[in-house]
Design an enzyme around this catalytic site. Structure first.
Site, short mmCIF file in Angstrom:
data_model
loop_
_atom_site.label_atom_id
_atom_site.label_comp_id
_atom_site.label_asym_id
_atom_site.label_seq_id
_atom_site.Cartn_x
_atom_site.Cartn_y
_atom_site.Cartn_z
N GLU A 1 29.43 39.62 31.74
CA GLU A 1 29.44 38.22 32.19
C GLU A 1 28.33 37.40 31.57
OE1 GLU A 1 31.49 40.63 35.41
OE2 GLU A 1 29.59 40.82 34.32
N PHE B 1 32.05 43.71 50.69
CA PHE B 1 31.99 44.33 49.37
C PHE B 1 31.95 43.26 48.29
CE2 PHE B 1 34.37 46.06 45.65
CZ PHE B 1 33.43 47.01 45.26
N GLN B 2 31.02 43.38 47.39
CA GLN B 2 30.81 42.46 46.27
C GLN B 2 30.59 41.02 46.75
OE1 GLN B 2 33.85 43.12 43.23
NE2 GLN B 2 32.51 44.63 42.26
N LYS C 1 38.39 33.77 47.95
CA LYS C 1 39.63 34.42 47.56
C LYS C 1 40.81 33.93 48.37
CE LYS C 1 41.63 38.97 46.58
NZ LYS C 1 41.39 40.45 46.54
N MET D 1 7.50 39.44 18.70
CA MET D 1 6.57 38.42 19.19
C MET D 1 5.56 39.01 20.16
SD MET D 1 5.69 35.29 18.77
CE MET D 1 6.97 34.14 18.28
#
Length: 581
Positions: A52, A114-115, A164, A480
């Site tokens: 993502e 969940f999630q 959802k 760097m």
């Protein structure tokens, strides 16, 4: 027009209505209802990324290359939180972007389902606005508002989180005829009195500098800037975010200011008596120690975001407005003054800046051991590809060298992560830029550290037919950070050796992901390798340039110090003559 459909169908129809052509994303449970109607869309191309974060940076690269709103999509929980870094990156660099995320059903919100993650709350500080949609009837208006907010005023990212069950429920699709956003009224037209006061200061100044920031590019104001610069004769500096806003080849261009800017650009700002700031925000990387920055200068500060005016440096003339409109109106007022015989005299100042530019040109030393110079690689890449190519950088030494040693003549040809400094930005952002501008040659200039964060998107590029080209400036180090350890930590190289010269083999890794993999470690081979890469158009190409690991970025203003302390090499300050001051 109204039509019965699911909330998910309404969401896809809404994206089509605002003109979306490309979405970068990954499906998952909570957002799955939207992916079903997305499959039937003839307008929207969905590009299945591997992470993502890649979707977010690709949307950013797409937006920066075109000025359109970039779009990414993810599921709830970890899918959404993986977008946090791209959202923060886009927020810092004013990139118009809309992120659509799925959320657990509205009845489960707050139950640690969940999630589940409160992505609206998480993203509030790093977006222009965040929405949580639980009513399917609100989807069209929310999408229309999100794209309007992302693209207008100071551009930025907007999050649309859709539950959802709102996507699964039936609704009536109705596109809004007008938007009611009473608290959102970006000012684009500058105040005439402030423009006239700015013109007065410009005419009275002896050592003015046009300090140009990324806002000029976001406003598509490069042509207006050139008119202003040429009619006044005032020297121009372009920040890291504004490279390409004013041609590097123009005689008035003094280069890039800041921590790794040119001596001429840094010194000109420091010794100016008037700074005309256009779409810049007086970032700490430009000002150095703020209390010592340009002590003798008055400031005209023009920006579309009123929160930026006088945030870091007090503005003598604050101008809130779109850079394009601001510059255009300033040109009109100045022309009126010129017609009346009133004009500033900057002859001595221009002569002085020219003397600095001749005495302190950008340059680099070839490695004593005969190994490959990273600056040489980037310089030859720019000369071979030319000013019409698009160059996308990660973050670190290679980013600074790409800003220094490639000549940028056109807007939209330099894309990088400036404000947030996000490692791993280059490959997915280059993917987005290539999708947006398929006819352009797009090179990602990456470090071996950055490349190992997001190179999985090469598989996306190979499968989706997105033939980007990647130059890995491989010094086998977090370059760097190693430079700072050399300068400030007594050469104690704690955890900066990546062993990238051995593991992984980037050329073989590229081949494994369906790309062409090349490797180069000799100066004499650089041109041939670049030419070979340029001739391959049907697949992505990765060139692993094995370079000298102790090359450093110069000039440098050490963090927290005054710009007067600029160094052109380790322990070496510019030798200004007395009459220069």
């Amino acid at each position: 027009m109204t039509e019965e459909m699911t909330g998910a169908q309404s969401l896809i129809r809404s994206l089509e209505a605002v003109g979306v052509e490309t979405v970068f994303g990954i499906p998952g449970g909570a957002v799955l209802p939207a992916y079903d109607p997305l499959m039937d869309s003839t307008q929207i191309r969905h590009i299945l990324v591997r992470h993502e974060q890649g979707a977010g940076h690709a949307a950013s690269g797409y937006a920066t290359a075109t000025g359109k709103v970039g779009v990414c999509m993810a599921t709830s929980g970890p899918g959404a939180t993986n977008l946090v870094t791209p959202l923060a990156d886009a927020h810092m660099d004013s990139v118009p972007m809309v992120a659509v995320t799925g959320q657990v059903p509205s009845g489960a919100i707050g139950s640690d389902a969940f999630q589940e993650a409160d992505i609206r709350g998480i993203s509030m500080p790093i977006t222009k606005h965040s929405y949580l949609v639980t009513d399917p009837a609100e989807i069209p208006t929310t999408v229309a508002e999100a794209f309007h907010i992302a693209a207008t005023g100071r551009p930025g990212p907007v999050l649309v989180d859709v539950a959802k069950d709102a996507m699964q429920a039936m609704t009536t699709f109705s596109w809004p005829r007008e938007l009611a956003l009473p608290g959102y009224r970006p000012v684009t037209k500058p105040h005439g009195k402030q423009i006239r006061e700015a013109a007065r200061l410009i005419l009275a100044a002896e050592r003015p500098v046009l300090y140009v920031g990324g806002g000029v590019l976001r406003a598509r104001a490069s042509q207006e800037l050139r008119v202003l610069a040429e009619m006044t004769g005032i020297p121009v500096v372009t920040t890291l975010m504004a490279r390409g806003a004013f041609p590097d080849s123009h005689p008035q261009h003094l280069g890039m200011p800041g921590m790794h800017g040119s001596v001429t650009a840094v010194s000109s700002l420091q010794r100016s008596d008037l700074i005309i700031s256009l779409g810049a925000r007086f970032d700490d990387r430009v000002t150095g120690k703020l209390s010592t920055f340009a002590p003798g200068a008055k400031v005209i500060h023009a920006d579309i975001d009123p929160a930026e005016i006088s945030k870091n440096r007090l503005a003598d003339v604050p101008i809130v407005g779109d850079c394009r409109e601001t510059i255009a109106e300033l040109v009109v007022v100045l022309q009126r003054e010129y017609d009346a015989g009133r004009r500033g005299d900057y002859t001595a100042w221009v002569k002085q800046t020219e003397a600095w530019r001749k005495r302190f040109p950008l340059g680099y030393d070839a490695p004593d051991d005969g190994s490959l110079s990273p600056q040489f690689v980037i310089e030859r890449l720019g000369q071979t590809v030319g000013p019409d190519g698009i160059y996308v950088a990660g973050v670190g030494q290679h980013q600074m060298w790409a800003a220094q040693f490639i000549d940028y003549e056109n807007p939209g040809t330099w894309i990088n992560s400036g404000g947030l400094g996000t490692m791993g930005y280059a490959v997915p952002a280059a993917m987005g830029a290539k999708v947006a501008r398929p006819d352009a040659t797009v090179w990602a200039i990456d470090g071996d550290g950055c490349f190992q964060m997001t190179n999985q998107e090469l598989a996306t590029c190979a499968l989706e037919g997105i033939p980007i080209k990647v130059a890995v400036i491989n010094n086998s180090s977090l370059g760097m950070v190693r430079q700072w350890q050399t300068l400030f930590y007594n050469e104690r190289y704690s955890n900066t050796d990546l062993h990238s010269a051995r593991i992984p083999n980037f050329a073989k890794l590229a081949e494994a992901m369906g790309c062409v993999g090349l490797q180069c470690d000799k100066q004499d081979d650089v041109d041939a390798i670049i030419k070979q890469a340029m001739e391959i158009e049907d697949r992505p190409v990765v060139v692993d340039f094995l370079v000298h690991r102790d090359a450093m970025v110069w000039p440098m203003v050490p963090a927290g110090t005054s710009n007067d302390d600029i160094q052109i090499a380790r322990g070496m300050a510019p030798d200004f003559e007395q009459d220069d001051l």
